[in-house]
Design a protein around this motif. Structure first.
Motif, short mmCIF file in Angstrom:
data_model
loop_
_atom_site.label_atom_id
_atom_site.label_comp_id
_atom_site.label_asym_id
_atom_site.label_seq_id
_atom_site.Cartn_x
_atom_site.Cartn_y
_atom_site.Cartn_z
N GLY A 13 76.07 72.38 -56.99
CA GLY A 13 74.78 71.70 -56.94
C GLY A 13 74.81 70.65 -55.85
N GLY A 14 74.50 69.44 -56.21
CA GLY A 14 74.47 68.39 -55.21
C GLY A 14 75.83 67.73 -54.99
N VAL A 15 76.85 68.24 -55.67
CA VAL A 15 78.15 67.58 -55.63
C VAL A 15 79.14 68.41 -54.81
CG1 VAL A 15 80.03 66.65 -57.03
CG2 VAL A 15 77.68 66.63 -57.90
N THR A 16 79.94 67.74 -53.96
CA THR A 16 81.00 68.44 -53.22
C THR A 16 82.36 67.86 -53.60
OG1 THR A 16 79.51 68.84 -51.37
CG2 THR A 16 81.87 69.02 -50.92
N PHE A 17 83.29 68.74 -53.94
CA PHE A 17 84.69 68.33 -54.20
C PHE A 17 85.56 68.87 -53.08
CE2 PHE A 17 82.88 68.78 -58.49
CZ PHE A 17 83.16 67.52 -59.00
N ILE A 18 86.45 68.02 -52.60
CA ILE A 18 87.43 68.51 -51.63
C ILE A 18 88.82 68.14 -52.14
CG2 ILE A 18 88.41 68.05 -49.34
CD1 ILE A 18 85.55 67.99 -48.29
N ASP A 19 89.73 69.11 -52.10
CA ASP A 19 91.14 68.80 -52.40
C ASP A 19 91.82 68.47 -51.10
OD1 ASP A 19 91.00 69.09 -55.09
OD2 ASP A 19 91.82 71.13 -55.16
N LEU A 20 92.33 67.24 -51.01
CA LEU A 20 93.01 66.80 -49.80
C LEU A 20 94.51 66.81 -50.06
CD1 LEU A 20 92.25 65.74 -46.96
CD2 LEU A 20 92.73 63.44 -47.83
N ARG A 21 95.25 67.46 -49.14
CA ARG A 21 96.67 67.70 -49.38
C ARG A 21 97.54 67.08 -48.29
NH1 ARG A 21 97.01 73.03 -48.19
NH2 ARG A 21 97.63 72.39 -46.11
N ASP A 22 98.65 66.51 -48.69
CA ASP A 22 99.72 66.21 -47.74
C ASP A 22 101.05 66.56 -48.41
OD1 ASP A 22 100.36 64.17 -49.48
OD2 ASP A 22 99.77 62.54 -48.14
N ALA A 31 74.28 62.04 -43.87
CA ALA A 31 74.99 62.57 -42.70
C ALA A 31 76.45 62.86 -43.04
CB ALA A 31 74.90 61.57 -41.55
N LEU A 32 77.01 61.97 -43.82
CA LEU A 32 78.41 62.13 -44.24
C LEU A 32 78.56 63.39 -45.09
CD1 LEU A 32 81.28 60.80 -44.56
CD2 LEU A 32 80.42 59.77 -46.63
N ARG A 33 77.59 63.57 -46.00
CA ARG A 33 77.64 64.75 -46.88
C ARG A 33 77.53 66.03 -46.07
NH1 ARG A 33 73.23 64.22 -51.12
NH2 ARG A 33 73.35 66.49 -51.26
N GLU A 34 76.70 65.97 -45.05
CA GLU A 34 76.54 67.17 -44.23
C GLU A 34 77.85 67.49 -43.52
OE1 GLU A 34 73.14 67.13 -41.56
OE2 GLU A 34 74.18 68.73 -40.46
N ARG A 35 78.52 66.46 -43.02
CA ARG A 35 79.78 66.70 -42.33
C ARG A 35 80.85 67.22 -43.30
NH1 ARG A 35 82.25 62.20 -39.82
NH2 ARG A 35 80.73 60.81 -40.80
N ALA A 36 80.82 66.67 -44.50
CA ALA A 36 81.78 67.13 -45.52
C ALA A 36 81.56 68.61 -45.82
CB ALA A 36 81.64 66.29 -46.79
N GLY A 37 80.28 68.99 -45.84
CA GLY A 37 79.93 70.38 -46.14
C GLY A 37 80.43 71.35 -45.08
N LYS A 38 80.76 70.84 -43.91
CA LYS A 38 81.19 71.73 -42.82
C LYS A 38 82.71 71.81 -42.66
CE LYS A 38 77.15 71.40 -39.89
NZ LYS A 38 76.55 70.29 -39.12
N GLU A 57 89.82 60.28 -58.76
CA GLU A 57 89.30 60.91 -57.54
C GLU A 57 88.86 59.80 -56.61
OE1 GLU A 57 86.18 63.36 -59.01
OE2 GLU A 57 84.95 61.69 -59.68
N VAL A 58 88.63 60.15 -55.35
CA VAL A 58 88.19 59.14 -54.37
C VAL A 58 86.74 59.44 -53.99
CG1 VAL A 58 88.52 58.21 -52.05
CG2 VAL A 58 90.51 58.73 -53.49
N VAL A 59 85.86 58.47 -54.25
CA VAL A 59 84.46 58.61 -53.85
C VAL A 59 84.37 58.19 -52.39
CG1 VAL A 59 82.08 57.94 -54.34
CG2 VAL A 59 83.78 58.00 -56.19
N VAL A 60 84.09 59.18 -51.52
CA VAL A 60 84.26 58.96 -50.08
C VAL A 60 83.11 58.18 -49.48
CG1 VAL A 60 84.53 60.13 -47.86
CG2 VAL A 60 85.67 61.03 -49.89
N GLN A 61 83.47 57.17 -48.66
CA GLN A 61 82.46 56.40 -47.95
C GLN A 61 82.53 56.63 -46.44
OE1 GLN A 61 84.03 53.02 -49.74
NE2 GLN A 61 82.87 53.32 -51.64
N LYS A 62 83.72 56.99 -45.97
CA LYS A 62 83.87 57.27 -44.53
C LYS A 62 84.71 58.52 -44.36
CE LYS A 62 83.74 52.70 -42.45
NZ LYS A 62 84.66 51.59 -42.18
N LEU A 63 84.36 59.32 -43.36
CA LEU A 63 85.10 60.57 -43.12
C LEU A 63 85.26 60.77 -41.63
CD1 LEU A 63 86.03 63.56 -43.96
CD2 LEU A 63 83.65 64.16 -43.62
#
Ligand code: ASP
Length: 597
Positions: free
Chosen positions: A32-41, A57-64, A93-99
């Protein structure tokens, strides 16, 4: 700053703090309106969260973001609504403010996940992606821990780490050498060491007393599954020591590694002579995680009219407990065919079933009465429900075939349990081994291995011109192997430190005095300047790591291994070299051969 924390670090205690993370995009899910990303190191995986409240704009970039993109994010840690108990960071989880995208990635050729869809060759070609996967990464981390603990332990015991050269002259350890042409000396070649054997002995002459090295060795052997042309040894040598002291030192190292790294307390290692190991298990590296020792029947089976037994040097078998019912005639036929394959080469197999109802059934029932078969059973300690498998023929090959059968039964009935470790020392190896093909002796361990004290005088006094090969087959060496779960982990010996005895040994091995002097004059010369009694051992480091982790294959414990054809498919080696390079190296033959074709 790229990061305040790693992707494996955040817990409930961090909730509310603002953090920066960097890593690879393992996966992205849009719900839906939510995006989850698993970030790995290297350290783990942290879930990133974007929703309607996130800047558009941030959400759009995350979506790509695609898989394996490298990103840096900043955001606030918060408690997750639905937690993942399987992940150390699964509460938050981390609620992202900058990407920020640090680097994009092409679509990887296989999934970078614990269970991958990539085949062996593909994974090897893109090994840097393969190593991002947990199962591979963890093996390399494990290997590093074993190496560090080894260094700690040996340093504590007074060992000094000394590097020995890679560009040397041939050391005979039974394999072919890899050679390196010399540019400065036309027509001359270095060899890559099969092991630092002669150098570590020279370090003992030099008074270094206790040496070790975690070192690459190179052997140009025919390719067999799970052999690597370059591999690593924990290589050691000690002065003024008996075999007993060496065994105790390296039993100590092995126990230390298992305790520190696996939290496993190994018991004292049993010792078994080579002869005993061959007699009881048909192998010089028996897997002691299960029984099924050999039982010999020669005296009970002769003169029955069954030619196979009557003409055999050895009739011996194993008893498989409680499995009589699981072998139909068809199963037994299949098993017999498996034993008859050229790799094993058995002629046939006899079986005896002791049924639960007390009856006996055998493929040789025509030749032997039930009473006789029961007498065999008694010798085996067989109970109702057990089945005997018996092989016959020339003693040595029969034992080897029976050993294969024993291991197969162990595998088939799950008797090699994971997490069960059964170490042992095999000692008193023969000094020499007769090679029918070349009609000469080979050193069973290597030519620097000392015969046992009681055999030395006999060796020194024998006139080689009059001696017959059979006079030397019973010479025993101060040579030993460490075996764990049927794998040879290490081997070593007390060395010859006396020139005359070393010369005699070379004679036995078929070297002319001139050849011996030419190849090993430097070592025998050193023996004339006060060589101390000494001995040592080398562990196969890759194999040790694999066995500690209950793995069959050493390949994943090596960062960049070769494939079964000895190729590095990632960098594509071996490869041709330029004509000028060949010329500089004075290699005319290869060039000529190229032109011919
Ligand atoms: N150099 C021997 C080997 O590589 C080990 C030893 O004798 O220390 O097997």
């Amino acid at each position: 700053m790229y990061r305040t924390h790693t992707c494996g670090e955040l817990r409930m205690q961090h909730v509310g703090s603002t953090v920066t993370l960097s890593g690879w995009v393992q996966s992205r899910r849009n719900l839906g309106g939510v995006t989850f990303i698993d970030l790995r190191d290297r350290y783990g995986i942290t879930q990133l969260y974007f929703d309607e409240a996130t800047d558009a704009a941030l959400r759009e970039r995350a979506g790509k973001l695609g898989r394996e993109f490298v990103v840096r994010v900043e955001g606030e840690v918060r408690e997750r609504a639905s937690k993942n108990p399987d992940r150390p960071t699964g509460d938050v989880e981390v609620v992202v403010q900058k990407l920020e995208v640090l680097n994009e990635s092409k679509l990887p050729p296989f999934t970078v996940e614990d269970e991958t869809d990539g085949g062996d060759e593909l994974r090897m070609k893109y090994r840097y992606l393969d190593i991002r996967r947990n199962p591979v990464k963890e093996k390399l981390i494990f290997r590093s821990r074993v190496a560090i603990e080894t260094r700690k332990y040996l340093a504590e015991q007074g060992f000094i780490e000394v590097e020995t050269p890679f560009l040397i002259k041939s050391t005979p350890e039974g394999a072919r050498d890899f050679v390196v042409p010399s540019r400065m000396h036309p027509g001359q070649f270095y060899a890559l060491p099969q092991s630092p054997q002669t150098f570590k002995q020279l370090l003992m002459v030099a008074g270094m007393d206790k040496y070790f090295q975690i070192v690459k060795c190179f052997r140009d052997e025919d390719l067999r599954a799970d052999r690597q042309p370059e591999f690593t040894q924990i290589d050691c040598e000690m002065s003024f020591v008996t075999q007993e002291e060496i065994l105790n030192t390296f039993e100590g190292l092995t126990k230390h590694l298992f305790k520190e790294i696996l939290q496993v307390d190994l018991p004292d290692f049993p010792r078994m002579t080579y002869d005993e190991a061959m007699r009881r298990f048909g192998s010089d590296k028996p897997d002691l995680r299960f029984g099924m020792e050999f039982t010999e029947l020669n005296d009970l089976v002769k003169d029955s009219g069954f030619v196979v037994f009557d003409s055999a040097e050895l009739v011996a078998g194993i008893c498989v407990p409680a499995q009589a019912a699981s072998f139909s005639n068809k199963d037994i036929k299949k098993l017999t065919e498996w034993l008859q394959r050229p790799q094993i080469g058995a002629k046939g197999m006899v079986h005896v079933k002791f049924n639960e109802d007390g009856s006996v059934k055998s493929s040789v029932g025509k030749f032997f009465s039930d009473e006789q078969l029961k007498a065999w059973g008694e010798r085996f300690g067989a109970k109702p429900g057990d089945i005997l498998f018996i092989l016959a023929g020339e003693a040595e090959s029969t034992r080897k075939q029976l050993s294969e059968l024993r291991l197969e039964m162990g595998r088939r009935f799950g008797l090699m349990k994971e997490g069960d470790f059964k170490p042992l020392w095999v000692v008193d190896f023969p000094l020499l081994e007769w090679d029918e093909e070349s009609g000469r002796f080979h050193a069973m361990h290597h030519p620097f291995t000392s015969p046992k004290r009681e055999d030395m005088q006999r060796m020194l006094e024998t006139d080689m011109h009059e001696a017959r090969p059979e006079d030397f087959l019973d010479l025993r060496a101060d040579a030993y192997d460490l075996v764990i779960n049927g794998a040879e982990i290490g081997g070593g010996s007390i060395r010859i430190h006396d020139r005359a005895l070393q010369e005699k040994n070379f004679q036995l091995l078929g070297f002319s005095d001139e050849e011996a002097r030419e190849q090993f004059g430097f070592l025998m010369g050193a023996f004339e300047y006060g060589a101390p009694p000494h001995g040592g051992i080398a562990f196969g480091f890759d194999r040790l790591c694999a066995v500690m982790q209950g793995q069959q294959s050493i390949r994943d414990f090596i960062a960049f291994p070769k494939n079964n054809q000895g190729r590095d498919v990632m960098i594509d080696a071996p490869a041709p070299i330029a004509a000028e390079q060949l010329e500089e190296l004075h290699i005319a033959i290869a060039k000529g051969a190229g032109e011919e074709a």
